[in-house]
Scaffold this motif. Structure first.
Motif, PDB file in Angstrom:
ATOM      1  N   GLU A  26       3.750  24.924   4.074  1.00  0.00           N
ATOM      2  CA  GLU A  26       4.911  24.781   3.178  1.00  0.00           C
ATOM      3  C   GLU A  26       5.768  26.046   3.186  1.00  0.00           C
ATOM      4  O   GLU A  26       6.996  25.974   3.043  1.00  0.00           O
ATOM      5  CB  GLU A  26       4.535  24.325   1.770  1.00  0.00           C
ATOM      6  N   TYR A  76       7.847  25.737   6.287  1.00  0.00           N
ATOM      7  CA  TYR A  76       8.944  24.792   6.039  1.00  0.00           C
ATOM      8  C   TYR A  76      10.060  25.476   5.242  1.00  0.00           C
ATOM      9  O   TYR A  76      11.245  25.372   5.564  1.00  0.00           O
ATOM     10  CB  TYR A  76       8.396  23.576   5.287  1.00  0.00           C
ATOM     11  N   PRO A  86       9.425  22.131   0.572  1.00  0.00           N
ATOM     12  CA  PRO A  86       9.426  20.691   0.873  1.00  0.00           C
ATOM     13  C   PRO A  86       8.997  19.855  -0.321  1.00  0.00           C
ATOM     14  O   PRO A  86       8.210  20.320  -1.149  1.00  0.00           O
ATOM     15  CB  PRO A  86       8.383  20.588   1.998  1.00  0.00           C
ATOM     16  N   GLN A 141       8.153  15.262   2.373  1.00  0.00           N
ATOM     17  CA  GLN A 141       8.562  16.124   3.497  1.00  0.00           C
ATOM     18  C   GLN A 141       7.372  16.937   4.020  1.00  0.00           C
ATOM     19  O   GLN A 141       7.197  17.101   5.229  1.00  0.00           O
ATOM     20  CB  GLN A 141       9.673  17.085   3.048  1.00  0.00           C
ATOM     21  N   LEU A 142       6.550  17.422   3.077  1.00  0.00           N
ATOM     22  CA  LEU A 142       5.417  18.252   3.495  1.00  0.00           C
ATOM     23  C   LEU A 142       4.382  17.418   4.260  1.00  0.00           C
ATOM     24  O   LEU A 142       3.857  17.855   5.287  1.00  0.00           O
ATOM     25  CB  LEU A 142       4.770  18.927   2.276  1.00  0.00           C
ATOM     26  N   PHE A 147       5.742  16.893   7.687  1.00  0.00           N
ATOM     27  CA  PHE A 147       5.748  18.148   8.465  1.00  0.00           C
ATOM     28  C   PHE A 147       4.315  18.488   8.907  1.00  0.00           C
ATOM     29  O   PHE A 147       4.057  18.837  10.061  1.00  0.00           O
ATOM     30  CB  PHE A 147       6.334  19.261   7.591  1.00  0.00           C
ATOM     31  N   TYR A 168      14.152  20.097  16.464  1.00  0.00           N
ATOM     32  CA  TYR A 168      13.073  19.952  15.476  1.00  0.00           C
ATOM     33  C   TYR A 168      11.737  19.771  16.190  1.00  0.00           C
ATOM     34  O   TYR A 168      10.741  20.407  15.855  1.00  0.00           O
ATOM     35  CB  TYR A 168      13.346  18.753  14.539  1.00  0.00           C
ATOM     36  N   VAL A 179       8.310  22.214  15.848  1.00  0.00           N
ATOM     37  CA  VAL A 179       6.938  21.845  15.464  1.00  0.00           C
ATOM     38  C   VAL A 179       5.974  22.026  16.645  1.00  0.00           C
ATOM     39  O   VAL A 179       4.828  22.452  16.454  1.00  0.00           O
ATOM     40  CB  VAL A 179       6.801  20.421  14.849  1.00  0.00           C
TER      41      VAL A 179
END
Ligand code: ACO
Length: 425
Positions: free
Chosen positions: A84, A87, A95, A99-100, A103, A154, A158
């Motif tokens: 987090e 992020y 997030p 969203q977390l 991710f 993106y 990641v």
């Protein structure tokens, strides 16, 4: 605060805009100085130069403040998990739960490296420093995962965060001659890394929550530190529009140096040397003060912090607690504490505002976790990844971004004529 500063050069006045940041930091904008006056500014080591405007991290070196996107490092280290924080740094806000989740899932499902890339490891000597392997492998990722469209940005972010920890663990396995261990999708970011480092085939390995928590704090504390040497390198390389992997690999190389991230390895080597030499701390403090002796107290001093490094304060406490929870008794922790005590009272260190930095206690925790000394800077790099990415992205997203290209004051020979070889003395 005036909105302009005045510079008088050769009797001519130049008005320079003054920029004030959200925490009232003041900068004099000299971007038109050369075109208007022909002069440049000179600032060796960039100690007074703002290279960019940034929204990511705030440091007040006098007050010992460090905040990521406004959130104090103490709160993040105590309450957040590394994904987090990553992020937050990269995308600007904490997030939401959804969203977390997504991710975290992306970070998990991109953990494996392409099978062909495993063959690269065969080319390295088993004695190779893991930072050499890490930087080479991160650059190589660009050949597997090129950026073609916007969505790839993106995906590559990641991939970078997920796969670099796999590469780091494989570098360690390579060094000790053990088979690589694949990542497990059921594990968290930190546990997955520990699993790949310490699992051996046919023996069950349970990640110790003490190790997971310790790693989580260490990664968070290292996650960003505004325009330090490696981040500035990432921005420098990224400013030429080099791809993400190439830019981050350059940052990894910059981090390797003993004056920067390589200091964590040097601290343990120094403490071990002091221990092996009979523990005469005063001798080493005197050596560090002697300008004719190249020795420095590694893990001491910082370009920005002139009071205390808040990360070192957190790690000092964490080192004691982690060793205690793991039941490890490391004499190097005592040496480190005594060294700190002597140095903090010594006039040389007091006058120069030299305090322990983040690297002073981190190595002691890594050692207690079973991580070998030459992997320490790799651990720093894993933590710093989101910061580097955030800065690379900020630069990419800036429509006014320009290539970084400093000037110089030339002090070499003035024009002279070429002398043919047979006429040279
Ligand atoms: N031991 C002894 N003397 C030191 C130390 C040290 N660790 N650090 C600085 N000094 C002295 C310098 O010799 C200088 O003395 P002088 O004024 O008499 O010439 C004075 O303190 C100022 O130091 P600078 O080197 O000018 O400070 P600078 O901001 O350029 O460097 C740095 C900062 C590189 C961190 C330096 O303090 C150092 O080398 N520390 C040891 C290495 C280290 O721990 N690096 C990790 C930093 S944190 C990080 O990158 C994550």
């Amino acid at each position: 605060m005036d909105d302009t500063a005045k510079l008088i050069l050769n009797g001519q006045e130049y008005l320079l805009p003054v920029i004030v940041g959200s925490e009232n930091e003041v900068g004099v904008d000299i971007s038109r100085l050369r075109s208007d006056s022909g002069a440049i500014t000179l600032d060796s080591g960039y100690a007074n130069t703002g290279a960019c405007i940034s929204d990511i991290t705030f440091i007040d070196g006098e007050k010992g403040i460090l905040r990521y996107r406004g959130y104090p490092i103490e709160q993040l280290a105590e309450k957040a998990r590394f994904p987090e924080v990553a992020y937050l740094l990269i995308f600007g806000e904490l997030p939401t739960a959804t969203q977390l989740d997504s991710f975290r899932q992306d970070l998990t499902y991109h953990s494996m490296i392409h099978e062909d890339m495993k063959k690269f490891f065969e080319g390295f000597r088993h004695t190779a420093h893991p930072m050499a392997i890490l930087s080479a492998m991160v650059t190589s990722m660009s050949s597997y995962y090129p950026e073609i469209d916007e969505e790839d940005e993106y995906r590559n972010i990641v991939r970078l965060l997920a796969k670099t920890k796999t590469i780091a663990a494989y570098a360690y396995k390579k060094a000790i001659g053990q088979p690589f261990v694949y990542p497990k999708n059921s594990l968290s970011y930190c546990s997955n890394f520990l699993h790949m480092m310490f699992s051996v085939p046919a023996e069950p390995y349970e990640v110790d929550p003490v190790l997971e928590d310790a790693l989580n704090v260490l990664l968070i504390l290292h996650a960003d530190h505004e325009q330090n040497c490696s981040t500035s390198t990432v921005r420098m390389v990224g400013s030429s529009q080099a791809n993400l992997y190439a830019s981050i690999a350059a940052g990894i190389c910059a981090l390797w140096g003993p004056l920067h991230g390589g200091a964590n390895q040097k601290v343990i080597e120094m403490l071990t040397m002091i221990q092996d030499d009979g523990g005469d701390l005063k001798k080493y403090v005197d050596k560090a003060k002697d300008k004719d002796d190249g020795f420095r107290l590694f893990g001491f001093g910082h370009r920005v912090y002139k009071n205390f490094d808040p990360r070192a304060t957190i790690l000092r406490k964490a080192a004691a607690s982690v060793l205690d929870r793991l039941g490890v008794d490391d004499p190097l922790l005592d040496i480190a504490r005594q060294l700190e005590e002597i140095a903090l009272k010594d006039e040389y260190f007091v006058q120069r505002n030299l305090y322990p930095n983040v690297d002073f206690y981190s190595g002691i925790i890594y050692r207690a976790m079973g991580i070998p000394t030459d992997m320490f800077t790799v651990m720093f790099a894993l933590g710093r990844l989101p910061g580097w990415v955030a800065h690379w992205k900020e630069l990419r997203d800036d429509p006014k971004g320009r290539i970084n290209r400093p000037r110089q004051i030339y002090t070499g020979s003035t024009e002279r004529n070429f002398v043919p070889l047979d006429q040279r003395g």
